[in-house]
Design a protein around this motif. Structure first.
Motif, PDB file in Angstrom:
ATOM      1  N   SER A 426       0.834  -1.200   0.000  1.00  0.00           N
ATOM      2  CA  SER A 426       0.000   0.000   0.000  1.00  0.00           C
ATOM      3  C   SER A 426       0.862   1.240   0.000  1.00  0.00           C
ATOM      4  O   SER A 426       2.001   1.231   0.474  1.00  0.00           O
ATOM      5  CB  SER A 426      -0.925   0.023   1.224  1.00  0.00           C
ATOM      6  OG  SER A 426      -0.186   0.299   2.399  1.00  0.00           O
ATOM      7  N   THR A 428       0.131   5.421   0.973  1.00  0.00           N
ATOM      8  CA  THR A 428      -0.867   6.293   1.589  1.00  0.00           C
ATOM      9  C   THR A 428      -0.285   7.673   1.827  1.00  0.00           C
ATOM     10  O   THR A 428       0.878   7.808   2.219  1.00  0.00           O
ATOM     11  CB  THR A 428      -1.341   5.715   2.932  1.00  0.00           C
ATOM     12  OG1 THR A 428      -1.863   4.396   2.739  1.00  0.00           O
ATOM     13  CG2 THR A 428      -2.416   6.592   3.565  1.00  0.00           C
ATOM     14  N   GLU A 462      -5.512   9.408   1.076  1.00  0.00           N
ATOM     15  CA  GLU A 462      -5.523   8.768  -0.234  1.00  0.00           C
ATOM     16  C   GLU A 462      -4.614   7.553  -0.163  1.00  0.00           C
ATOM     17  O   GLU A 462      -3.431   7.667   0.162  1.00  0.00           O
ATOM     18  CB  GLU A 462      -5.038   9.729  -1.321  1.00  0.00           C
ATOM     19  CG  GLU A 462      -5.935  10.941  -1.512  1.00  0.00           C
ATOM     20  CD  GLU A 462      -5.491  11.803  -2.684  1.00  0.00           C
ATOM     21  OE1 GLU A 462      -4.461  11.455  -3.310  1.00  0.00           O
ATOM     22  OE2 GLU A 462      -6.158  12.815  -2.964  1.00  0.00           O
ATOM     23  N   SER A 463      -5.178   6.370  -0.463  1.00  0.00           N
ATOM     24  CA  SER A 463      -4.385   5.156  -0.388  1.00  0.00           C
ATOM     25  C   SER A 463      -4.666   4.257  -1.591  1.00  0.00           C
ATOM     26  O   SER A 463      -5.795   4.209  -2.093  1.00  0.00           O
ATOM     27  CB  SER A 463      -4.675   4.388   0.903  1.00  0.00           C
ATOM     28  OG  SER A 463      -6.011   3.932   0.934  1.00  0.00           O
ATOM     29  N   ASP A 464      -3.628   3.586  -2.035  1.00  0.00           N
ATOM     30  CA  ASP A 464      -3.715   2.588  -3.105  1.00  0.00           C
ATOM     31  C   ASP A 464      -3.176   1.280  -2.535  1.00  0.00           C
ATOM     32  O   ASP A 464      -2.030   1.224  -2.055  1.00  0.00           O
ATOM     33  CB  ASP A 464      -2.894   3.010  -4.319  1.00  0.00           C
ATOM     34  CG  ASP A 464      -3.424   4.296  -4.943  1.00  0.00           C
ATOM     35  OD1 ASP A 464      -4.611   4.340  -5.273  1.00  0.00           O
ATOM     36  OD2 ASP A 464      -2.639   5.250  -5.064  1.00  0.00           O
ATOM     37  N   GLU A 466      -2.717  -2.964  -3.039  1.00  0.00           N
ATOM     38  CA  GLU A 466      -2.733  -4.185  -3.833  1.00  0.00           C
ATOM     39  C   GLU A 466      -2.596  -5.368  -2.888  1.00  0.00           C
ATOM     40  O   GLU A 466      -1.700  -5.401  -2.041  1.00  0.00           O
ATOM     41  CB  GLU A 466      -1.599  -4.220  -4.852  1.00  0.00           C
ATOM     42  CG  GLU A 466      -1.629  -5.473  -5.721  1.00  0.00           C
ATOM     43  CD  GLU A 466      -0.482  -5.538  -6.715  1.00  0.00           C
ATOM     44  OE1 GLU A 466      -0.636  -6.174  -7.764  1.00  0.00           O
ATOM     45  OE2 GLU A 466       0.572  -4.951  -6.410  1.00  0.00           O
ATOM     46  N   TRP A 491      -7.111  -4.711  -6.452  1.00  0.00           N
ATOM     47  CA  TRP A 491      -6.505  -3.378  -6.459  1.00  0.00           C
ATOM     48  C   TRP A 491      -7.548  -2.399  -5.939  1.00  0.00           C
ATOM     49  O   TRP A 491      -8.629  -2.271  -6.496  1.00  0.00           O
ATOM     50  CB  TRP A 491      -6.050  -2.991  -7.854  1.00  0.00           C
ATOM     51  CG  TRP A 491      -5.423  -1.615  -7.888  1.00  0.00           C
ATOM     52  CD1 TRP A 491      -6.044  -0.442  -8.184  1.00  0.00           C
ATOM     53  CD2 TRP A 491      -4.074  -1.293  -7.606  1.00  0.00           C
ATOM     54  NE1 TRP A 491      -5.167   0.599  -8.094  1.00  0.00           N
ATOM     55  CE2 TRP A 491      -3.938   0.114  -7.745  1.00  0.00           C
ATOM     56  CE3 TRP A 491      -2.957  -2.044  -7.242  1.00  0.00           C
ATOM     57  CZ2 TRP A 491      -2.732   0.763  -7.527  1.00  0.00           C
ATOM     58  CZ3 TRP A 491      -1.756  -1.392  -7.035  1.00  0.00           C
ATOM     59  CH2 TRP A 491      -1.651   0.005  -7.185  1.00  0.00           C
ATOM     60  N   ASN A 492      -7.208  -1.710  -4.841  1.00  0.00           N
ATOM     61  CA  ASN A 492      -8.191  -0.865  -4.168  1.00  0.00           C
ATOM     62  C   ASN A 492      -7.680   0.565  -4.097  1.00  0.00           C
ATOM     63  O   ASN A 492      -6.522   0.812  -3.740  1.00  0.00           O
ATOM     64  CB  ASN A 492      -8.465  -1.410  -2.755  1.00  0.00           C
ATOM     65  CG  ASN A 492      -9.502  -0.591  -2.015  1.00  0.00           C
ATOM     66  OD1 ASN A 492      -9.172   0.369  -1.335  1.00  0.00           O
ATOM     67  ND2 ASN A 492     -10.755  -0.988  -2.140  1.00  0.00           N
ATOM     68  N   GLU A 493      -8.563   1.514  -4.445  1.00  0.00           N
ATOM     69  CA  GLU A 493      -8.267   2.938  -4.288  1.00  0.00           C
ATOM     70  C   GLU A 493      -9.260   3.521  -3.292  1.00  0.00           C
ATOM     71  O   GLU A 493     -10.475   3.391  -3.462  1.00  0.00           O
ATOM     72  CB  GLU A 493      -8.400   3.685  -5.622  1.00  0.00           C
ATOM     73  CG  GLU A 493      -7.364   3.312  -6.655  1.00  0.00           C
ATOM     74  CD  GLU A 493      -7.511   4.117  -7.933  1.00  0.00           C
ATOM     75  OE1 GLU A 493      -8.462   4.935  -8.007  1.00  0.00           O
ATOM     76  OE2 GLU A 493      -6.704   3.933  -8.851  1.00  0.00           O
ATOM     77  N   ARG A 495     -10.288   7.065  -1.230  1.00  0.00           N
ATOM     78  CA  ARG A 495     -10.148   8.518  -1.146  1.00  0.00           C
ATOM     79  C   ARG A 495     -11.130   9.032  -0.091  1.00  0.00           C
ATOM     80  O   ARG A 495     -12.330   9.066  -0.319  1.00  0.00           O
ATOM     81  CB  ARG A 495     -10.424   9.186  -2.506  1.00  0.00           C
ATOM     82  CG  ARG A 495      -9.566   8.669  -3.653  1.00  0.00           C
ATOM     83  CD  ARG A 495      -8.112   9.088  -3.486  1.00  0.00           C
ATOM     84  NE  ARG A 495      -7.277   8.680  -4.602  1.00  0.00           N
ATOM     85  CZ  ARG A 495      -6.537   7.580  -4.610  1.00  0.00           C
ATOM     86  NH1 ARG A 495      -6.539   6.772  -3.553  1.00  0.00           N
ATOM     87  NH2 ARG A 495      -5.786   7.279  -5.652  1.00  0.00           N
ATOM     88  N   ASN A 532     -14.633   4.654  -2.555  1.00  0.00           N
ATOM     89  CA  ASN A 532     -13.950   3.368  -2.420  1.00  0.00           C
ATOM     90  C   ASN A 532     -14.128   2.584  -3.724  1.00  0.00           C
ATOM     91  O   ASN A 532     -15.251   2.197  -4.066  1.00  0.00           O
ATOM     92  CB  ASN A 532     -14.538   2.595  -1.235  1.00  0.00           C
ATOM     93  CG  ASN A 532     -13.684   1.412  -0.844  1.00  0.00           C
ATOM     94  OD1 ASN A 532     -12.737   1.040  -1.538  1.00  0.00           O
ATOM     95  ND2 ASN A 532     -14.028   0.796   0.278  1.00  0.00           N
ATOM     96  N   GLN A 534     -12.614  -0.627  -6.275  1.00  0.00           N
ATOM     97  CA  GLN A 534     -11.794  -1.844  -6.278  1.00  0.00           C
ATOM     98  C   GLN A 534     -12.050  -2.668  -7.532  1.00  0.00           C
ATOM     99  O   GLN A 534     -13.179  -2.773  -8.010  1.00  0.00           O
ATOM    100  CB  GLN A 534     -12.079  -2.691  -5.032  1.00  0.00           C
ATOM    101  CG  GLN A 534     -11.240  -3.968  -4.964  1.00  0.00           C
ATOM    102  CD  GLN A 534     -11.369  -4.671  -3.641  1.00  0.00           C
ATOM    103  OE1 GLN A 534     -10.834  -4.210  -2.641  1.00  0.00           O
ATOM    104  NE2 GLN A 534     -12.074  -5.797  -3.626  1.00  0.00           N
TER     105      GLN A 534
END
Length: 946
Positions: A426, A428, A462-464, A466, A491-493, A495, A532, A534
């Motif tokens: 991740s 962030t 803000e996080s990405d 995997e 894969w998750n975004e 905000r 959210n 994904q």
């Protein structure tokens, strides 16, 4: 921008006025305030009155007041200071004398406000309402002692091996130096870096916030605050400490501290670079500001790595500043930056209580890299004797990356059912900013007062992420079938944005000599804007079409409260109390949509909140107080989302958009009975909380289409959650604290409510209630032998008992820990010092790999001092000589009991060189009698681990 221009204009105007004032003609009058024991009095209100004019100022930290441009040879000095009788005195000065220094003015203390204890002619403790004030003059400290070492010798105060400070059983949350936040109130930054020999007094304060401090009207919960006052004779000069070390296992350390002070100004610079788990700043701490943030899920400061778990490479630098432009305007604040690179190896043993318990053993390796910035400033302005304004802007930014690999072994009936490997990566970033302010207007001398404050805070995350999950499913019913392997990559975004704002106003009206009425209004709102998204993929990178793992949700909601209250407060020499009530209507509303979900949220609530506080003083050193408070807290983003989040497929989270805000009632009792003249002190407190509409978890065990066991978490409101906790400390000392004995301990009981269901029982829509009844008992005994600064010995033992009973399946778990320890130091000669710290843990009742962990930890050092005034030293230190360092703990959460073990910094040896230098207006500090170098060059920068 307008705020910035306004501040610049204000400062420019003050500078211009200062030049103008200096250009005018007139005489200078200066004086000093002392009490009957010849101690200086700082912060007193001083007026110079003539037939034509009245000039006002305050006494400085050195007790000095100065008036410029005095045009009359005859005038009256009038002085007011808390705890002292008012004084008014007439003076006549020579007509041809440009500057006049008045004889020292002695103020007489008020007996029922200042309660003091004299030991060997030195006042060691003063009891001032909610404040205990300790003098450090009679403490037997080595010349390199830090503030932390002084705290360890105070009755009712404890400092653990990680530097955390508790006072009367409560954690100290904030630190101030000379009444102002130091590095945002970061406790360890002050206690582990400030030399003890420049400290005059240490205060432990039950702080009710700025409003109570200004108006004297105290309601709500308190916060333990540590205030360190610098000896006035050290307020002119500077000091510095440099330390460099290198050891086995490539361990290194480079630290530096410089602090410069002059009357009305102070600046500190600290830097740190090491790989021995010694962070300089706690970035989870933010300054109090002019209005504390209230309630709320989803908010929080910029986090940071701030513990000794794992192995950490850290680098930090920061600056703290304060400047008094004059007696009306003060600016202070700090900036801190830190970067941590942390590696953790952990294992855990978790028991999920169902009709057939499930056990999960896991092993994980994790790397966290985090960078943090933190800035805050405080501007305090007193335009007149009756007006006070404070503004506090704050800013923070955090960015982090995390990589971990975890392997799980899931068992039922002692048989492995599923083997899982979970890879997680991740990135962030989290910026935040805010401003708070207050205005206080004293409308009359008898207590009529108007108070107003506000705050605005904004934060974002803000996080990405995997995540790759590979399961190996074992068919325990037919061993001839091969294991089935399942792969899933997501894969998750995420905000998230939130902001908090609020304002309050309070009006106090005196109605008798001892009584006041208060009318108050408080408004607070928290808003959340979240997205959210994904996507999921198979092993061949083709899309996974399961809608559970592919989603795009947006949810915006807010929680606002209005609180209207009125109360009556009474305050005389024996009794203080406040009684009244407030009402608090609240609104929770918002919209959530995406993936065929479209929800509108609109719910209202109405809470009636009693206002009750009582304090009775049995004697000058014995009192009891009772305080009630209540507060509503809204659901978090995760709890209120109307869908199931499969970011972690084996532990999905299902929100509940029908949740109501919970409301917590809290009742607290404090008792203090002390006889400091004979060395006896006793402190005790008890606290009880009860939660209406508790947001309880709903744990559901199920299986997916291929038989993989799933632990799903949901939420619902429930009643019946409560907790009770207590603490006591009894201390006894003899022969001017040569011998000290203390007993301290406490008990806590938590009645946790949760709900449990499973596919095995087909009761997901009607889960069964489970009460996790958790008892924690602890008791410690400590003895200190400290005949002089040359020798100190501290043996002790601590016992902890942790019992949990789950009502649904009638299961009980017990954990006990015994920890005997001994530490001390010996001055072998004038320049050679030896010290050691030994502790042994006996643990019983832990599960998994933690069951037989009973480490014996031995640390020791040998130090040689040299150079003029012992400014330099070499230290050879050994840490964890038997290489048994580890970290084990138990957590109980609803129907889940987890025993964890993580790696910690293990055996190494290090040689360090330290150079200390102090230069003050009085000259270099010379060693005093009583021990080698006592009172000489101070410490600064705590040597980690000792």
């Amino acid at each position: 921008m307008m705020f910035k221009r306004g501040v610049i204009s204000l400062l420019f105007g003050i500078i211009i006025m200062s030049f103008s004032a200096n250009a005018q003609s007139g005489k200078t009058v200066q004086g000093m305030l002392r009490d009957s024991a010849s101690r200086i009095i700082a912060g007193a209100s001083v007026e110079l009155i003539t037939n034509n004019d009245t000039l006002r100022t305050g006494s400085s930290i050195a007790g000095i007041f100065t008036f410029e441009n005095v045009k009359s040879d005859q005038f009256t000095i009038r002085i007011n200071s808390l705890g002292f009788e008012s004084l008014q005195k007439d003076f006549t000065i020579p007509a041809n004398q440009a500057k006049t220094v008045l004889p020292s003015i002695i103020l007489k203390g008020i007996d029922n406000l200042i309660e003091e204890v004299v030991v060997s002619g030195v006042i060691t403790i003063q009891v001032k309402g909610d404040t205990l004030e300790y003098s450090t003059k009679d403490l037997k400290l080595r010349d390199d002692a830090l503030a932390e070492d002084a705290l360890k010798k105070l009755e009712g105060v404890e400092v653990d091996k990680d530097g955390n400070v508790t006072a009367q059983g409560e954690e100290v949350k904030r630190v101030r130096i000379n009444g102002k936040d130091f590095f945002g109130g970061d406790v360890k930054t002050a206690t582990q870096n400030l030399p003890a020999n420049i400290i005059d007094k240490i205060q432990i304060i039950d702080d009710y916030g700025d409003m109570a401090n200004l108006t004297g009207n105290k309601t709500g919960d308190t916060e333990k605050v540590l205030n360190i006052t610098i000896d006035p004779k050290y307020n002119q000069g500077h000091m510095s400490t440099l330390r460099f070390g290198y050891g086995t296992e490539d361990r290194y350390q480079a630290t530096g501290m410089w602090m410069g002070m002059k009357e009305g100004s102070q600046i500190s610079v600290l830097g740190n670079l090491n790989n021995i788990n010694a962070p300089l700043f706690d970035f989870s701490t933010t300054g109090g500001g002019a209005r504390q943030m209230r309630g709320g899920g989803g908010r929080g400061g910029v986090g940071g790595i701030n513990n000794s778990t794992g192995l950490t490479n850290t680098g930090s630098i920061g600056v703290n500043f304060r400047h008094d432009f004059n007696d009306k305007l003060t600016v202070y604040g700090s900036y801190s930056y830190g970067r941590d690179d942390q590696d953790i190896i952990s294992s855990s043993h978790s028991v999920y209580q169902y009709e057939i318990p499930e056990i999960i053993d896991d092993e994980a390796t994790t790397n966290n890299i985090t960078g943090n910035h933190r800035f805050e400033s405080n501007i305090e302005w007193k335009p007149s004797e009756t007006d006070f304004i404070k503004l506090t802007p704050q800013f923070g930014f955090s960015n982090s990356s995390t990589s971990s690999f975890t392997s799980y072994d899931k068992m039922r009936n002692g048989v492995s059912w599923n083997l899982e490997e979970n890879a997680y990566d991740s990135k962030t970033s989290s910026p935040r900013y805010g401003i708070s302010g207050l205005y206080n207007k004293r409308l009359s001398a008898n207590g009529r007062n108007l108070f107003f404050n506000f705050n605005f805070n904004s934060s974002a995350t803000e996080s990405d992420v995997e995540r790759i999950v590979e399961n190996t499913l074992l068919d325990t019913t037919n061993s001839n079938l091969p294991p089935e392997e399942v792969y899933r990559r997501t894969w998750n975004e995420l905000r998230n944005k939130s902001w908090n704002g609020g304002a309050s106003v309070s009006y106090l009206e005196p109605i008798s000599k001892y009584g006041k009425l208060e009318f108050s209004y408080d408004y607070n709102v928290n808003t959340y804007d979240n997205n959210n998204f994904q996507e999921a993929f198979n092993a061949d990178e083709s899309p996974l079409t399961d809608p559970d793992y592919n989603f795009d949700y947006q949810y915006d909601y807010s929680f606002s409260t209005h609180r209207f209250g009125s109360s009556f407060s009474f305050n005389n020499d024996k009794i203080k109390y406040s009684v009244g009530a407030s009402v608090q209507p609240s609104i929770l509303e918002g919209t959530i949509f995406g993936n065929s979900v479209n929800n509108e949220i609109h719910r209202t609530a109405f809470n009636f909140i009693p206002i009750a506080r009582f304090e009775y003083k049995f004697s000058r050193q014995s009192n009891i107080s009772v305080n009630y408070s209540g507060q509503a807290t809204e659901p978090s983003v995760t709890q209120i989302q109307p869908f199931t989040d499969y970011s972690n497929p084996n532990f999905p989270i299902s929100g509940n958009p029908d949740l109501n805000a919970e409301f917590v009632h809290s009742l607290r009792l404090n008792f203090r009975k002390s006889d400091f003249q004979t060395g006896n002190t006793f402190f005790a407190f008890a606290r009880a909380t009860s939660t209406e509409n508790k947001i309880a978890t709903v744990n559901h065990r199920t299986s997916d289409d291929i038989g993989n066991l799933i632990q799903e978490t949901g939420y619902r409101n429930a009643d019946g959650a409560f907790s009770v906790s207590s603490f006591y400390n009894y201390s006894k000392s003899w022969k001017e604290k040569t011998y000290s004995l203390s007993f301290n301990g406490g008990a806590s009981y938590n009645n946790n409510v949760s709900f449990i269901s499973s596919d095995d029982l087909d009761n997901k829509d009607n889960p069964e209630e489970n009460l996790a009844k958790n008892w924690v008992l602890n008791q410690g005994i400590n003895f200190r032998y400290n005949p002089s600064t040359k020798l100190e010995l501290n043996p002790g033992v601590r016992y902890t008992f942790n019992n949990t009973y789950n009502t649904l399946y009638a299961t009980t778990t017990n954990v006990t820990t015994w920890t005997p320890s001994i530490n001390g130091n010996l001055n072998i000669s004038e320049t050679w010092i030896f010290g050691a710290d030994v502790s042994k843990s006996f643990n019983n009742g832990f599960g998994g790999q933690t069951s037989n962990v009973n480490p014996l930890i031995i640390n020791a050092f040998l130090e040689k001092k040299f150079l003029k005034d012992n400014r330099g030293s070499f230290r050879l230190a050994a840490f964890d000589m038997l290489n048994q360092q580890t970290n084990i703990s138990r957590t109980v959460q609803n129907n889940i009991t987890t025993d964890s073990q993580t790696n910690r910094l293990a055996r190494y040896f290090m040689l360090t060189f330290t150079y200390r230098f102090q230069k003050f207006a009085l000259g270099d500090l010379a060693p005093q009698q009583g021990g080698p170098g006592q009172g000489g060059p101070g410490g600064g920068m705590r040597p980690p681990g000792m």
